[in-house]
Enzyme design. Sequence first.
Site, PDB file in Angstrom:
ATOM      1  N   ARG A   1      14.335  26.042  15.213  1.00  0.00           N
ATOM      2  CA  ARG A   1      12.439  25.709  15.962  1.00  0.00           C
ATOM      3  C   ARG A   1      11.899  27.601  15.497  1.00  0.00           C
ATOM      4  O   ARG A   1      11.144  27.628  15.861  1.00  0.00           O
ATOM      5  CB  ARG A   1      12.286  25.360  17.169  1.00  0.00           C
ATOM      6  CG  ARG A   1      13.198  24.621  17.946  1.00  0.00           C
ATOM      7  CD  ARG A   1      12.530  23.409  16.885  1.00  0.00           C
ATOM      8  NE  ARG A   1      13.284  22.140  17.571  1.00  0.00           N
ATOM      9  CZ  ARG A   1      14.806  21.518  17.292  1.00  0.00           C
ATOM     10  NH1 ARG A   1      15.349  22.792  15.761  1.00  0.00           N
ATOM     11  NH2 ARG A   1      14.953  19.839  17.056  1.00  0.00           N
TER      12      ARG A   1
ATOM     13  N   SER B   1       8.124  18.177  22.959  1.00  0.00           N
ATOM     14  CA  SER B   1       8.927  18.864  23.585  1.00  0.00           C
ATOM     15  C   SER B   1       8.142  21.082  24.034  1.00  0.00           C
ATOM     16  O   SER B   1       7.518  20.663  22.633  1.00  0.00           O
ATOM     17  CB  SER B   1      10.216  19.671  22.389  1.00  0.00           C
ATOM     18  OG  SER B   1      10.722  18.254  22.548  1.00  0.00           O
TER      19      SER B   1
ATOM     20  N   GLU C   1       6.798  25.967  22.474  1.00  0.00           N
ATOM     21  CA  GLU C   1       7.142  25.327  21.327  1.00  0.00           C
ATOM     22  C   GLU C   1       5.673  24.821  19.956  1.00  0.00           C
ATOM     23  O   GLU C   1       5.271  25.804  20.039  1.00  0.00           O
ATOM     24  CB  GLU C   1       7.288  24.363  21.350  1.00  0.00           C
ATOM     25  CG  GLU C   1       7.848  23.833  20.332  1.00  0.00           C
ATOM     26  CD  GLU C   1       9.420  22.593  19.770  1.00  0.00           C
ATOM     27  OE1 GLU C   1       9.433  21.975  19.200  1.00  0.00           O
ATOM     28  OE2 GLU C   1      10.243  22.884  20.449  1.00  0.00           O
TER      29      GLU C   1
END
Length: 420
Positions: A170, A310, A411
């Site tokens: 990520r 998420s 995130e």
Amino acid sequence: MTANISFAQITTMGVGGYIADFREPMTRVDVIECVEEADSKHIPLCIVGGGSNILASSAEFNGMVVRDARRLISVLDEAAPVRDEHDRTVHVQAEAGCNFDDFVAQTVELNLEGLEGLSGIPGTVGASVVQNIGAYGQEVATSVTSVEVWDRQTKQSYELKHDDLQFGYRDSLLKRSMFAGPGQPAAPFHPSPRYVVLSVTFALKHSTDGTVGHAQLARALNVEQGSRMPIAAIRSAVLKVRGMKCMLEDAMRYRDPAMEATKKPANVELAVQMQQRQMQELLSADEVMADAEATAVGQSLLLDRHSCGSFFTNPIVTPEESKRLPADAPQFRGELSDGSEGVKTSAAWLIDHAGFHKGYAVSDDARASLSTRHTLALTNRGAATSDDLITLARTVRDGVREQFGITLVPEPVFVGCTLD
């Protein structure tokens, strides 16, 4: 310039204040000129794609928001079966503003293997490489060969090759250019990267079949992990699994004037129909539910989609730190930011075992809660403000840290607000 557009209208979370200057450039030159104008005037700049990875302040954004309106997809090689079975590579280029799932759908239609596991992930092609999105055994980094960018520091455009992009879990060079460290915004570029994505080139394989690379997906398809299946079947299974967890965006958002034309109309209608079928499937699990209760549950399931997916990344800790985790905590091989071996664990597991279960809210009348289907998604239950989401996120983060000694890193990109 478009007036009276708010972040609440253009983000999947549905939260955020009005934008002082909203631009939708139609050409490559226009994109660069918008960015240059904002930087030369020293005003805040936010490059937005599908708005699926943003939590914006409910206060007015006194800066410029740029949403690339270019959505061309070009097959650079002949996407027809080749005689040499050892070289089936097909290069496909997509402009940064292209809806990512539109792009995945087209590659599947062309029998191009490599992105089918990423079906249903909201956002744009440009944003996909910044975040290095991944799911169900695939990630964007595996297929990307190069990215054309505008460098806000050197005032030049150039091509970054795969290795230049420094992809990680990520993570990428693009993302790190606006952070001092994990979750730590840094001037002068945040909330947008130093490198503005203009287009992305992918190397895919001409094949009707793909590999089922994730255990949950294998169970959904009733096959062994590692099996080869038609990529169209893999895409359908991914969409179903994500939909049943309410981890797809609310397809109805594309009928809002602020989102019109950002996704292909035919694909919008397909997504709306699938959403309706999945909602009905979830509701039919309890056949004795009264009509009024079914209506309430149906509305709740819809609100579960009002998230940015998420909210926290899965932590990667040192092998020594992993020994302090409970024996039943998920543990997988991972790589720390310095390239050394680490251990990845599940943020969703940590959240749940710290006492924050599905549907958790800080109070009975809270306008934000964890999804009723997935502990990793923070959702807007109706008229939530950025403060509502920040309070919930901070409560969960601090609770996990107190219980396990691990600080979860958010995130999404925070615009005009902070978790600290």
